[in-house]
Scaffold this motif. Structure first.
Motif, PDB file in Angstrom:
ATOM      1  N   ARG A   1       0.843  -9.288  -1.354  1.00 50.57           N
ATOM      2  CA  ARG A   1      -0.117 -10.385  -1.503  1.00 50.57           C
ATOM      3  C   ARG A   1      -0.768 -10.395  -2.894  1.00 50.57           C
ATOM      4  NH1 ARG A   1      -5.832  -9.989  -0.311  1.00 50.57           N
ATOM      5  NH2 ARG A   1      -5.381  -7.830  -0.774  1.00 50.57           N
TER       6      ARG A   1
ATOM      7  N   PHE B   1      -1.993   9.517   2.924  1.00 51.78           N
ATOM      8  CA  PHE B   1      -1.456  10.516   1.991  1.00 51.78           C
ATOM      9  C   PHE B   1      -1.003  11.788   2.706  1.00 51.78           C
ATOM     10  CE2 PHE B   1      -3.998   7.463  -0.126  1.00 51.78           C
ATOM     11  CZ  PHE B   1      -3.063   6.994  -1.032  1.00 51.78           C
TER      12      PHE B   1
ATOM     13  N   TYR C   1     -15.907  16.184   5.403  1.00 54.95           N
ATOM     14  CA  TYR C   1     -14.889  16.869   4.614  1.00 54.95           C
ATOM     15  C   TYR C   1     -15.371  16.903   3.170  1.00 54.95           C
ATOM     16  CZ  TYR C   1     -13.422  12.088   3.317  1.00 54.95           C
ATOM     17  OH  TYR C   1     -13.403  10.789   2.871  1.00 54.95           O
TER      18      TYR C   1
ATOM     19  N   VAL D   1     -18.880   5.605  -2.278  1.00 57.67           N
ATOM     20  CA  VAL D   1     -17.797   4.659  -2.011  1.00 57.67           C
ATOM     21  C   VAL D   1     -17.835   4.319  -0.531  1.00 57.67           C
ATOM     22  CG1 VAL D   1     -15.277   4.390  -1.929  1.00 57.67           C
ATOM     23  CG2 VAL D   1     -16.349   5.602  -3.846  1.00 57.67           C
TER      24      VAL D   1
ATOM     25  N   GLN E   1      -1.742  -6.934  -5.795  1.00 57.86           N
ATOM     26  CA  GLN E   1      -1.118  -5.866  -6.579  1.00 57.86           C
ATOM     27  C   GLN E   1      -0.840  -4.680  -5.655  1.00 57.86           C
ATOM     28  OE1 GLN E   1      -0.285  -6.221  -9.681  1.00 57.86           O
ATOM     29  NE2 GLN E   1      -1.336  -8.166 -10.017  1.00 57.86           N
TER      30      GLN E   1
ATOM     31  N   VAL F   1      -0.686 -10.005  10.260  1.00 60.51           N
ATOM     32  CA  VAL F   1       0.779 -10.092  10.163  1.00 60.51           C
ATOM     33  C   VAL F   1       1.382 -10.052  11.576  1.00 60.51           C
ATOM     34  CG1 VAL F   1       2.855  -8.978   9.260  1.00 60.51           C
ATOM     35  CG2 VAL F   1       0.814  -9.117   7.832  1.00 60.51           C
TER      36      VAL F   1
ATOM     37  N   ILE G   1       7.069  -7.231  -0.342  1.00 57.94           N
ATOM     38  CA  ILE G   1       6.312  -8.433  -0.690  1.00 57.94           C
ATOM     39  C   ILE G   1       4.824  -8.105  -0.596  1.00 57.94           C
ATOM     40  CG2 ILE G   1       5.999 -10.879  -0.191  1.00 57.94           C
ATOM     41  CD1 ILE G   1       8.697 -10.800   1.293  1.00 57.94           C
TER      42      ILE G   1
ATOM     43  N   GLY H   1       0.858  -1.182   0.000  1.00 62.64           N
ATOM     44  CA  GLY H   1       0.000   0.000   0.000  1.00 62.64           C
ATOM     45  C   GLY H   1       0.893   1.230   0.000  1.00 62.64           C
TER      46      GLY H   1
ATOM     47  N   ALA I   1       3.794  -3.627   7.129  1.00 62.16           N
ATOM     48  CA  ALA I   1       3.019  -2.538   6.522  1.00 62.16           C
ATOM     49  C   ALA I   1       1.765  -3.161   5.914  1.00 62.16           C
ATOM     50  CB  ALA I   1       3.849  -1.808   5.474  1.00 62.16           C
TER      51      ALA I   1
ATOM     52  N   LEU J   1      -4.749  -3.252   6.072  1.00 63.38           N
ATOM     53  CA  LEU J   1      -5.968  -3.940   6.520  1.00 63.38           C
ATOM     54  C   LEU J   1      -5.658  -5.292   7.170  1.00 63.38           C
ATOM     55  CD1 LEU J   1      -8.366  -3.271   3.486  1.00 63.38           C
ATOM     56  CD2 LEU J   1      -8.430  -2.190   5.739  1.00 63.38           C
TER      57      LEU J   1
ATOM     58  N   PHE K   1     -10.700   1.229   6.252  1.00 60.65           N
ATOM     59  CA  PHE K   1      -9.294   1.556   6.532  1.00 60.65           C
ATOM     60  C   PHE K   1      -9.062   1.581   8.030  1.00 60.65           C
ATOM     61  CE2 PHE K   1      -9.085   6.351   7.140  1.00 60.65           C
ATOM     62  CZ  PHE K   1     -10.427   6.616   6.954  1.00 60.65           C
TER      63      PHE K   1
ATOM     64  N   VAL L   1      -2.107   3.460   9.751  1.00 60.88           N
ATOM     65  CA  VAL L   1      -1.933   4.809   9.184  1.00 60.88           C
ATOM     66  C   VAL L   1      -3.267   5.202   8.555  1.00 60.88           C
ATOM     67  CG1 VAL L   1      -0.585   6.239   7.610  1.00 60.88           C
ATOM     68  CG2 VAL L   1       0.486   4.281   8.746  1.00 60.88           C
ATOM     69  N   MET L   2      -4.018   6.023   9.280  1.00 62.90           N
ATOM     70  CA  MET L   2      -5.372   6.327   8.803  1.00 62.90           C
ATOM     71  C   MET L   2      -5.390   7.413   7.733  1.00 62.90           C
ATOM     72  SD  MET L   2      -6.431   9.498  10.111  1.00 62.90           S
ATOM     73  CE  MET L   2      -8.121   9.266   9.699  1.00 62.90           C
TER      74      MET L   2
HETATM   75  C1  LIG Z   1     -13.131   5.383   1.595  1.00 58.10           C
HETATM   76  C2  LIG Z   1     -11.758   5.814   2.040  1.00 58.10           C
HETATM   77  C3  LIG Z   1     -11.335   7.119   1.863  1.00 58.10           C
HETATM   78  C4  LIG Z   1     -10.067   7.505   2.282  1.00 58.10           C
HETATM   79  N1  LIG Z   1      -9.658   8.786   2.061  1.00 58.10           N
HETATM   80  C5  LIG Z   1      -8.407   9.162   2.406  1.00 58.10           C
HETATM   81  C6  LIG Z   1      -7.945  10.466   2.134  1.00 58.10           C
HETATM   82  O1  LIG Z   1      -8.646  11.291   1.582  1.00 58.10           O
HETATM   83  N2  LIG Z   1      -6.670  10.779   2.503  1.00 58.10           N
HETATM   84  C7  LIG Z   1      -5.850   9.888   3.121  1.00 58.10           C
HETATM   85  O2  LIG Z   1      -4.702  10.228   3.440  1.00 58.10           O
HETATM   86  N3  LIG Z   1      -6.277   8.643   3.409  1.00 58.10           N
HETATM   87  C8  LIG Z   1      -7.523   8.251   3.054  1.00 58.10           C
HETATM   88  N4  LIG Z   1      -7.945   6.987   3.329  1.00 58.10           N
HETATM   89  C9  LIG Z   1      -7.078   6.117   4.131  1.00 58.10           C
HETATM   90  C10 LIG Z   1      -5.979   5.501   3.299  1.00 58.10           C
HETATM   91  O3  LIG Z   1      -6.566   4.696   2.343  1.00 58.10           O
HETATM   92  C11 LIG Z   1      -5.044   4.707   4.196  1.00 58.10           C
HETATM   93  O4  LIG Z   1      -4.454   5.586   5.137  1.00 58.10           O
HETATM   94  C12 LIG Z   1      -3.937   4.022   3.433  1.00 58.10           C
HETATM   95  O5  LIG Z   1      -4.459   3.299   2.367  1.00 58.10           O
HETATM   96  C13 LIG Z   1      -3.139   3.086   4.324  1.00 58.10           C
HETATM   97  O6  LIG Z   1      -2.202   2.449   3.534  1.00 58.10           O
HETATM   98  P1  LIG Z   1      -1.438   1.148   4.006  1.00 58.10           P
HETATM   99  O7  LIG Z   1      -0.319   0.962   3.060  1.00 58.10           O
HETATM  100  O8  LIG Z   1      -1.112   1.267   5.429  1.00 58.10           O
HETATM  101  O9  LIG Z   1      -2.481  -0.033   3.932  1.00 58.10           O
HETATM  102  P2  LIG Z   1      -3.142  -0.837   2.726  1.00 58.10           P
HETATM  103  O10 LIG Z   1      -3.486   0.051   1.614  1.00 58.10           O
HETATM  104  O11 LIG Z   1      -4.235  -1.645   3.317  1.00 58.10           O
HETATM  105  O12 LIG Z   1      -1.977  -1.755   2.213  1.00 58.10           O
HETATM  106  C14 LIG Z   1      -1.568  -2.924   2.849  1.00 58.10           C
HETATM  107  C15 LIG Z   1      -1.044  -3.871   1.801  1.00 58.10           C
HETATM  108  O13 LIG Z   1      -0.454  -4.981   2.445  1.00 58.10           O
HETATM  109  C16 LIG Z   1      -0.718  -6.126   1.693  1.00 58.10           C
HETATM  110  N5  LIG Z   1      -0.588  -7.267   2.602  1.00 58.10           N
HETATM  111  C17 LIG Z   1      -1.216  -7.438   3.786  1.00 58.10           C
HETATM  112  N6  LIG Z   1      -0.855  -8.607   4.329  1.00 58.10           N
HETATM  113  C18 LIG Z   1       0.009  -9.186   3.490  1.00 58.10           C
HETATM  114  C19 LIG Z   1       0.710 -10.407   3.500  1.00 58.10           C
HETATM  115  N7  LIG Z   1       0.557 -11.285   4.493  1.00 58.10           N
HETATM  116  N8  LIG Z   1       1.519 -10.679   2.478  1.00 58.10           N
HETATM  117  C20 LIG Z   1       1.699  -9.803   1.456  1.00 58.10           C
HETATM  118  N9  LIG Z   1       1.022  -8.634   1.389  1.00 58.10           N
HETATM  119  C21 LIG Z   1       0.204  -8.328   2.386  1.00 58.10           C
HETATM  120  C22 LIG Z   1      -2.132  -5.904   1.183  1.00 58.10           C
HETATM  121  O14 LIG Z   1      -2.442  -6.676   0.064  1.00 58.10           O
HETATM  122  C23 LIG Z   1      -2.124  -4.410   0.894  1.00 58.10           C
HETATM  123  O15 LIG Z   1      -1.806  -4.121  -0.433  1.00 58.10           O
HETATM  124  C24 LIG Z   1      -9.212   6.574   2.895  1.00 58.10           C
HETATM  125  C25 LIG Z   1      -9.638   5.266   3.062  1.00 58.10           C
HETATM  126  C26 LIG Z   1     -10.904   4.882   2.637  1.00 58.10           C
HETATM  127  C27 LIG Z   1     -11.318   3.479   2.836  1.00 58.10           C
END
Ligand SMILES: Cc1cc2nc3c(=O)[nH]c(=O)nc-3n(C[C@H](O)[C@H](O)[C@H](O)COP(=O)(O)OP(=O)(O)OC[C@H]3O[C@@H](n4cnc5c(N)ncnc54)[C@H](O)[C@@H]3O)c2cc1C
Length: 811
Positions: A36, A355, A258, A322, A38, A210, A34, A13, A202, A205, A326, A351-352
């Motif tokens: 899971r 961005f 917002y 949508v 894309q 993990v 790594i 992510g 990282a 979800l 998160f 990390v809520m």
């Molecule tokens: C509707 C909505 C609106 C949002 N709006 C905003 C916004 O306006 N601004 C903002 O900053 N944030 C926003 N967010 C929040 C934002 O999406 C998150 O803060 C961000 O996506 C977190 O990223 P991440 O990399 O921590 O997690 P994720 O995006 O969940 O990435 C985790 C990755 O880890 C991979 N993974 C997990 N376990 C494994 C494993 N065992 N092996 C291999 N891979 C694995 C998953 O496949 C995934 O790709 C929004 C979220 C939602 C749902």
């Protein structure tokens, strides 16, 4: 896939990709990610893509500023567009209290170097004609706000990392993690096993899953979140045509929504009160590219207010809704850093606002891994800020509370109710019966102040002096004039023992270790000479030390203590947690009170200031420290929890005719301000050196070897850049809280760390950091401190207003 790597980042992510990029930037290029499925296939792909600098914690706000500044660099390095729209944003206040909060945020932005300005409702309407002016009392403009393309941005991080040598494996789920005897990790995937020196969770979800692979339950939970995208709106088209730019973002605190422009319409997202967790126990591994069922009824109350405040939105058609999940931690800030008890396993999750925060998280983690220290103050997002009490159901309650209050003000005297009481001592009901208003201290109910008979034990939340003021004053006067009793169970307590204990502690701490029966105060430094702890250490026997510190930092300190334990078994480390509790008695009559409870000689010559003794007190086997944070004569009495109630009852009955009062945390913090004593987490943090903090006398540079000595020597030689100073402030009905800017000769030159009212000395007081060169300016009113938008005269106190010679502590 390689067979070995320095770092395996799990999760592609925005956060995992940022960590990967920052590791390469810090010089580690043998690193892999790594994924899971894309890239972006967790919560990242359906984000609304907004970014802003607003955060309750100034250090996190600073990191958000860093993240937002990074996108131009990423585009430049990779040629990959992040889809940036730097439109600026408005925070709209509907009540005077919200406007006061904005004034505080604006003042704080000054010393953080962020660009904000305060606006009237009509000025706000000029910038955002969609608003109905009559519902607002004012606004703040944050020039850094904007939005971007989540997919493009994540790929830009990934591309920049790959260009520097990192590898990314897609469609490769990690299924297990196993630690080898040499300390490295086998990362087991469906495509084979890779051995890594470090693993970064990282998993977004799936961060909980993990974490479970290494036997921990992280306090993180996903929430459903909805935003709607409108059809094209004539008001938006007209605005773009007239002004030649996009509408600014907006946050409407009242409606908890917002908004921002999306093509020729708007995006509107809500943090609704009736919020719903998603997959509260386990995240399904097959979740990915799908969205959740929208539930407009749930967000209807927010929409109703929003439609009144922005009438054009009510007329607009809804193109799509949508609903995606998160993740959040209980306080809404990320969980970052090394996990105690799992060397080489790191977190970058919960990390809520990926961005706004993803860049800062990547920067902090990469520096931490490469240099052994994040390089700045990341306490507000350190994974170590939670203890074992942050269970899954606790997290569920707190995350829901936090989500539903996302845009609500948290007043400085406001204690949030969810998941309480979590931990209580044996005195909980007794304290409530005595009128205690409780606060949450690292998951433990702790008395804040005591309402006398006839007064409702409840805080009226405010930025100004509130209903507790006269009662806290009475507690302070009670201590200073006679004697008070307070619970101190919420301290951290450790036992460090064994033949190597003295050498071990001496290497960790800046001060010389005490003789048997004596106590020292000592800071702890990192190799860069910055403060990472502040302890009271008593020596019970030649090989047994008792150590007290900040409750909030228990896991943070255990992580450091464990990392430095010798591997020859010569040192044993034990955290008491609630296995040792205590009561403190303080005030000029506290010796008389103690003498009534023991047959030991507690005279000033037999039990001296900074003495430690094992003795029976009220029949209880106790350990007594002759110290108190009040700056008065006083004693801490430590007992096993099963004795606490008896001890308290005997203190109460023996103290009756001595004028014994209860006092809570608020009185304690006021009393310590009168002595210019600093406190961990406010004045003492890893961005300050020991000399900057004025802890000179607790740093023994004569000791040949302790961590941070070289840096401390250098700091002493140069005098340090900053100096902690105490101020008397010309306040009216609101005292300094913390994080206010300090002005000197018309410029912001420093910041406040804490403040309040000194009830005994009858002055408004504050502490903060200013450049060393200004610390000698002792002229009356030479400084100003901005309280709720007003600049108030402030004067440096060259010595404490209460008992500057320290005679009371030593009497
Ligand atoms: C509707 C909505 C609106 C949002 N709006 C905003 C916004 O306006 N601004 C903002 O900053 N944030 C926003 N967010 C929040 C934002 O999406 C998150 O803060 C961000 O996506 C977190 O990223 P991440 O990399 O921590 O997690 P994720 O995006 O969940 O990435 C985790 C990755 O880890 C991979 N993974 C997990 N376990 C494994 C494993 N065992 N092996 C291999 N891979 C694995 C998953 O496949 C995934 O790709 C929004 C979220 C939602 C749902």
């Amino acid at each position: 896939m390689k067979s070995h790597t320095r770092v395996a980042v799990i999760g592609g992510g925005v956060v995992g990709c940022s960590v990967l990029y920052h590791l390469t930037k810090a010089g580690w290029t043998d690193v892999v990610l790594i994924e899971r499925d894309q890239l972006t296939s967790g919560s990242t792909w359906h984000a609304a893509g907004g970014f802003h600098t607003l955060n309750g914690d100034p250090n996190v706000a600073k990191l958000q500023g860093y993240t937002i500044g990074l996108y131009d660099e990423l585009e430049r390095i990779t040629g990959q567009s992040c889809g940036l729209h730097r439109s600026g944003g408005l925070l709209l206040a509907d009540t005077p209290e919200r406007m006061e909060w904005l004034k505080m945020a604006h003042a704080r932005a000054r010393y953080l170097g962020l660009e904000t300005s305060l606006l009237t409702p009509s000025e706000a309407k000029q910038l955002l004609p969609l608003i109905e002016e009559k519902y607002f009392v004012g606004a703040m403009l944050d020039a850094a706000d904007g939005n971007l393309d989540p997919y493009g941005t994540t790929h830009a991080y990934a591309k920049a990392a790959k260009m520097a040598g990192a590898e990314i494996y897609l469609k490769t789920p990690v299924t297990a993690l196993a630690r080898r005897s040499n300390g490295t990790w086998d990362v087991v995937t469906t495509e084979g096993t890779i051995n890594a020196e470090h693993v970064v969770n990282a998993g977004g979800l799936w961060a909980r899953e993990v974490g479970r692979m290494v036997g921990i339950e992280l306090p993180v939970l996903a929430m459903e979140h909805m935003y709607l995208v409108t059809d094209d709106m004539p008001e938006v088209i007209e605005f773009n045509r007239e002004r030649g730019h996009e509408l600014p973002h907006a946050i409407d605190f009242k409606a908890e929504i917002y908004m921002r422009q999306e093509r020729k319409g708007m995006v509107l997202g809500t943090y609704e009160r009736a919020c719903v967790p998603w997959s509260p126990r386990t995240t399904p591994w097959d979740f990915g590219a799908q969205l959740l069922e929208p539930d407009i009824d749930r967000i209807a109350p927010s929409l109703e207010i929003g439609y009144e405040h922005f009438p054009a939105m009510a007329r607009a058609g809804i193109r799509r809704v949508v609903n995606g999940p998160f993740t959040f931690s209980p306080d809404g800030n990320p969980l970052v850093g090394p996990v105690q008890g799992r060397p080489g396993f790191w977190c970058a999750c919960a990390v809520m606002a990926g961005f706004s925060q993803g860049g800062g998280v990547g920067l902090a983690l990469s520096q931490w891994m490469v240099n052994g220290d994040p390089g700045f103050d990341v306490w507000a997002m350190d994974v170590a800020r939670y203890g074992p009490w942050a269970t899954r159901s606790y997290t569920n309650e707190k995350v829901r509370e936090n989500y539903s209050r996302r845009f609500s003000i948290r007043f400085p005297n406001e204690e949030l109710p969810a998941a309480r009481p979590q931990q209580t001592t044996a005195l909980y009901d007794v304290m409530l019966a005595a009128g205690a208003v409780m606060g949450d201290s690292w998951g433990l109910e702790t008395p804040l102040w005591f309402a006398p008979p006839g007064v409702e034990p409840r805080d009226v939340v405010s930025f100004h002096r509130s209903n507790d003021f006269p009662h806290v004053k009475a507690e302070c006067l009670g201590v200073r004039n006679a004697v008070g009793v307070t619970e101190i169970a919420n301290f951290a307590k450790y036992e460090i023992s064994g033949p190597g204990a003295e050498g071990y502690l001496s290497r960790l701490m800046t001060n010389r270790m005490p003789k048997v029966g004596r106590i020292v105060l000592t800071p702890m430094l990192n190799p860069a000479g910055k403060l990472i702890g502040d302890f009271t250490i008593a020596r019970a026997t030649p090989e047994r030390f008792l150590v007290w510190g900040s409750s909030q930092a228990q896991i943070y300190h255990m992580r450091w203590f464990e990392a430095h334990l010798p591997d020859d078994g010569s040192v044993r480390l034990h955290r008491f947690d609630m296995g040792l509790v205590g009561l403190s008695i303080a005030g000029p009559r506290s010796r008389e009170l103690l003498a009534r409870l023991t047959d030991e000689d507690v005279s000033g010559t037999a039990l001296r200031f900074m003495d430690h003794r094992a003795m029976d007190v009220a029949n209880c086997p106790a350990r007594v420290n002759r110290v108190t944070y009040t700056g008065d004569l006083g004693y801490e009495i430590w007992v096993a929890p099963e004795y606490q109630r008896r001890l308290y009852e005997k203190i109460r009955s023996a103290g009756q005719d001595l004028g014994l009062v209860h006092f809570g945390m608020r009185a304690l913090l006021s009393l310590r301000l009168e002595k210019n004593f600093p406190t961990w987490y406010r004045e003492l943090r890893p961005i300050y050196g020991a000399f900057e903090a004025g802890l000179d006398r607790f740093v023994d540079l004569g000791k040949p070897d302790f961590i941070g000595r070289e840096a401390a020597l250098a700091e002493k030689a140069t005098g340090g850049k900053l100096r902690r100073v105490s101020f008397a402030v010309d306040a009216s009905d609101a005292d300094v809280l913390g994080d206010e800017p300090i002005w000197h000769a018309g410029k912001v030159i420093g910041w406040i760390t804490s403040g309040g009212y000194g009830h005994y000395v009858d002055r408004s007081l504050a502490q903060g950091y200013i450049p060393t060169s200004l610390a000698e300016d002792l002229r009356q009113g030479a400084f100003e401190i901005e309280i709720l938008g007003d600049r108030r005269n402030a004067s440096i106190l060259s010595e404490p207003l209460f008992d500057p010679a320290g005679a009371r502590m030593r009497m």
